[in-house]
Structures are given as structure tokens and as C-alpha cells.
Write a protein that holds these residues in place. Structure first.
Motif, PDB file in Angstrom:
ATOM      1  N   GLN A  50       0.703  -1.066  -0.204  1.00  0.00           N
ATOM      2  CA  GLN A  50      -0.220  -0.346  -0.159  1.00  0.00           C
ATOM      3  C   GLN A  50       0.589   0.978  -0.013  1.00  0.00           C
ATOM      4  N   GLY A  51       1.958   1.404   0.720  1.00  0.00           N
ATOM      5  CA  GLY A  51       2.929   2.444   0.212  1.00  0.00           C
ATOM      6  C   GLY A  51       3.508   2.508  -0.535  1.00  0.00           C
ATOM      7  N   GLN A  52       4.429   1.576  -1.237  1.00  0.00           N
ATOM      8  CA  GLN A  52       4.441   1.411  -2.881  1.00  0.00           C
ATOM      9  C   GLN A  52       3.437   2.103  -3.818  1.00  0.00           C
ATOM     10  N   VAL A  53       2.478   2.069  -3.643  1.00  0.00           N
ATOM     11  CA  VAL A  53       0.924   2.034  -4.333  1.00  0.00           C
ATOM     12  C   VAL A  53       1.223   3.701  -4.197  1.00  0.00           C
ATOM     13  N   GLN A  54       0.989   4.263  -2.911  1.00  0.00           N
ATOM     14  CA  GLN A  54       1.279   5.810  -2.675  1.00  0.00           C
ATOM     15  C   GLN A  54       1.849   6.278  -3.842  1.00  0.00           C
ATOM     16  N   ALA A  55       3.907   5.752  -3.642  1.00  0.00           N
ATOM     17  CA  ALA A  55       4.363   6.751  -3.831  1.00  0.00           C
ATOM     18  C   ALA A  55       4.302   6.316  -5.349  1.00  0.00           C
ATOM     19  N   TYR A  56       3.927   4.831  -6.162  1.00  0.00           N
ATOM     20  CA  TYR A  56       3.885   5.533  -7.626  1.00  0.00           C
ATOM     21  C   TYR A  56       3.014   6.461  -8.054  1.00  0.00           C
ATOM     22  N   LEU A  58       2.324   9.175  -6.155  1.00  0.00           N
ATOM     23  CA  LEU A  58       2.613  10.814  -5.719  1.00  0.00           C
ATOM     24  C   LEU A  58       4.152  11.308  -7.193  1.00  0.00           C
ATOM     25  N   GLU A  59       4.680  10.041  -7.532  1.00  0.00           N
ATOM     26  CA  GLU A  59       5.624   9.448  -8.749  1.00  0.00           C
ATOM     27  C   GLU A  59       5.009  10.157  -9.629  1.00  0.00           C
ATOM     28  N   LYS A  60       4.255   9.142 -10.245  1.00  0.00           N
ATOM     29  CA  LYS A  60       3.558   9.457 -11.415  1.00  0.00           C
ATOM     30  C   LYS A  60       2.218   9.817 -11.782  1.00  0.00           C
ATOM     31  N   HIS A  61       1.975  10.566 -10.556  1.00  0.00           N
ATOM     32  CA  HIS A  61      -0.116  11.455 -10.920  1.00  0.00           C
ATOM     33  C   HIS A  61      -0.987  10.212 -11.012  1.00  0.00           C
ATOM     34  N   LYS A  62      -0.442   9.624 -10.952  1.00  0.00           N
ATOM     35  CA  LYS A  62      -1.893   8.110 -11.153  1.00  0.00           C
ATOM     36  C   LYS A  62      -1.552   6.951 -10.855  1.00  0.00           C
ATOM     37  N   LEU A  63      -2.873   6.120 -10.717  1.00  0.00           N
ATOM     38  CA  LEU A  63      -2.751   4.627  -9.390  1.00  0.00           C
ATOM     39  C   LEU A  63      -2.049   3.724 -10.488  1.00  0.00           C
ATOM     40  N   PRO A  64      -1.768   2.820  -9.770  1.00  0.00           N
ATOM     41  CA  PRO A  64      -1.167   1.749 -11.005  1.00  0.00           C
ATOM     42  C   PRO A  64      -2.033   1.218 -11.152  1.00  0.00           C
ATOM     43  N   GLY A  74       9.596  -1.249 -10.895  1.00  0.00           N
ATOM     44  CA  GLY A  74      11.082  -1.474  -9.966  1.00  0.00           C
ATOM     45  C   GLY A  74      10.873  -1.650  -8.248  1.00  0.00           C
ATOM     46  N   TYR A  75       9.358  -0.991  -8.003  1.00  0.00           N
ATOM     47  CA  TYR A  75       8.672  -0.698  -6.895  1.00  0.00           C
ATOM     48  C   TYR A  75       8.429  -1.475  -5.717  1.00  0.00           C
ATOM     49  N   LEU A  76       8.562  -2.587  -6.427  1.00  0.00           N
ATOM     50  CA  LEU A  76       7.627  -4.033  -6.061  1.00  0.00           C
ATOM     51  C   LEU A  76       9.455  -4.950  -7.196  1.00  0.00           C
ATOM     52  N   ILE A  77       9.894  -6.673  -5.898  1.00  0.00           N
ATOM     53  CA  ILE A  77      10.445  -7.077  -6.413  1.00  0.00           C
ATOM     54  C   ILE A  77       9.734  -8.316  -7.769  1.00  0.00           C
ATOM     55  N   LYS A  78      10.319  -8.397  -8.342  1.00  0.00           N
ATOM     56  CA  LYS A  78       9.421  -9.069  -9.834  1.00  0.00           C
ATOM     57  C   LYS A  78       9.668 -10.769  -9.532  1.00  0.00           C
ATOM     58  N   LYS A  96      -6.463   0.469  -3.876  1.00  0.00           N
ATOM     59  CA  LYS A  96      -6.431  -0.316  -1.924  1.00  0.00           C
ATOM     60  C   LYS A  96      -5.725  -1.526  -2.340  1.00  0.00           C
ATOM     61  N   VAL A  97      -4.978  -1.847  -1.646  1.00  0.00           N
ATOM     62  CA  VAL A  97      -4.259  -3.594  -1.481  1.00  0.00           C
ATOM     63  C   VAL A  97      -5.207  -4.173  -0.706  1.00  0.00           C
ATOM     64  N   THR A  98      -4.999  -5.799  -1.624  1.00  0.00           N
ATOM     65  CA  THR A  98      -6.493  -6.278  -0.957  1.00  0.00           C
ATOM     66  C   THR A  98      -5.639  -8.014  -0.885  1.00  0.00           C
TER      67      THR A  98
END
Length: 103
Positions: A50-56, A58-64, A74-78, A96-98
Motif C-alpha cells: 500500500q505504501g508502494q502504491v502511494q509512492a507510485y 506521488l511520482e506518476k500522478h496516477k494509480l497503478p 521497480g516498486y516491487l521485486i519481480k 487499495k491493496v487487498t
């Protein structure tokens, strides 16, 4: 007379019996707590993603759109986007991550 020091066969068998009983009591408790540990690990993993989604965002100005977007940027390891209990995770349209529970 000989002064024999050591354990007799009966004493050794009694000690082995006691150790066996202790093992039979301990193993079910360990496996029960293992599931609880994996579930708590999954909760922590979801919080981290969820923290990585928020960082994404902030940087990309859109949700993944999904977890693959986070891996590609590169926000998560493949291939490491599963909970410790083996369940998959998903990201909804609100970011929201579930956990996707297995049947």
C-alpha cells in the motif's frame, strides 16, 4: 568389584520416552502458530505494498492498474508479490491493496 558408571538400558529408554512425548506435544502447537505468523506477515506485506502504491501515485500522478505496474517500475521485486501464506494480492481502482484468498 567393578565400579560401573553410566546409564542402564532402562534409564535410556525412559529418557527417550519422555523426549518423544514432549515432541508429540510440541509439534501441533508449532504448526498452529505457523499459520498465524504467515497471516500476520501477509498483513505487513499488504501494508508495505500500500505504501508502494502511494509512492507510485506521488511520482506518476496516477494509480497503478495492478501489481505488474509496480513490478515493472521497480516498486516491487519481480515475482515476489505474494503474501507469505501464498495468497496473491490485488489493487482495486481506488488504489487499495487487498489479499486474494484461495478457496
Amino acid at each position: 568389584m567393578k565400579n560401573n558408571k553410566g546409564f542402564t538400558l532402562i534409564e535410556m529408554l525412559i529418557v527417550l520416552l519422555i523426549i518423544t512425548v514432549l515432541i508429540f506435544v510440541a509439534i501441533p502447537n508449532i504448526t498452529k502458530h505457523s499459520r498465524s505468523i504467515n497471516d500476520k506477515g501477509c498483513e505487513a506485506f499488504i501494508t508495505m505494498v500500500q505504501g508502494q502504491v502511494q509512492a507510485y501515485e506521488l511520482e506518476k500522478h496516477k494509480l497503478p492498474q495492478n501489481v505488474d505496474d509496480l513490478e515493472a517500475e521497480g516498486y516491487l521485486i519481480k515475482n515476489k508479490s505474494k503474501c507469505p501464506n501464498g495468497n496473491e494480492i490485488s489493487i482495486d481502482s481506488d488504489g487499495k491493496v487487498t489479499e486474494v484468498k484461495r478457496p
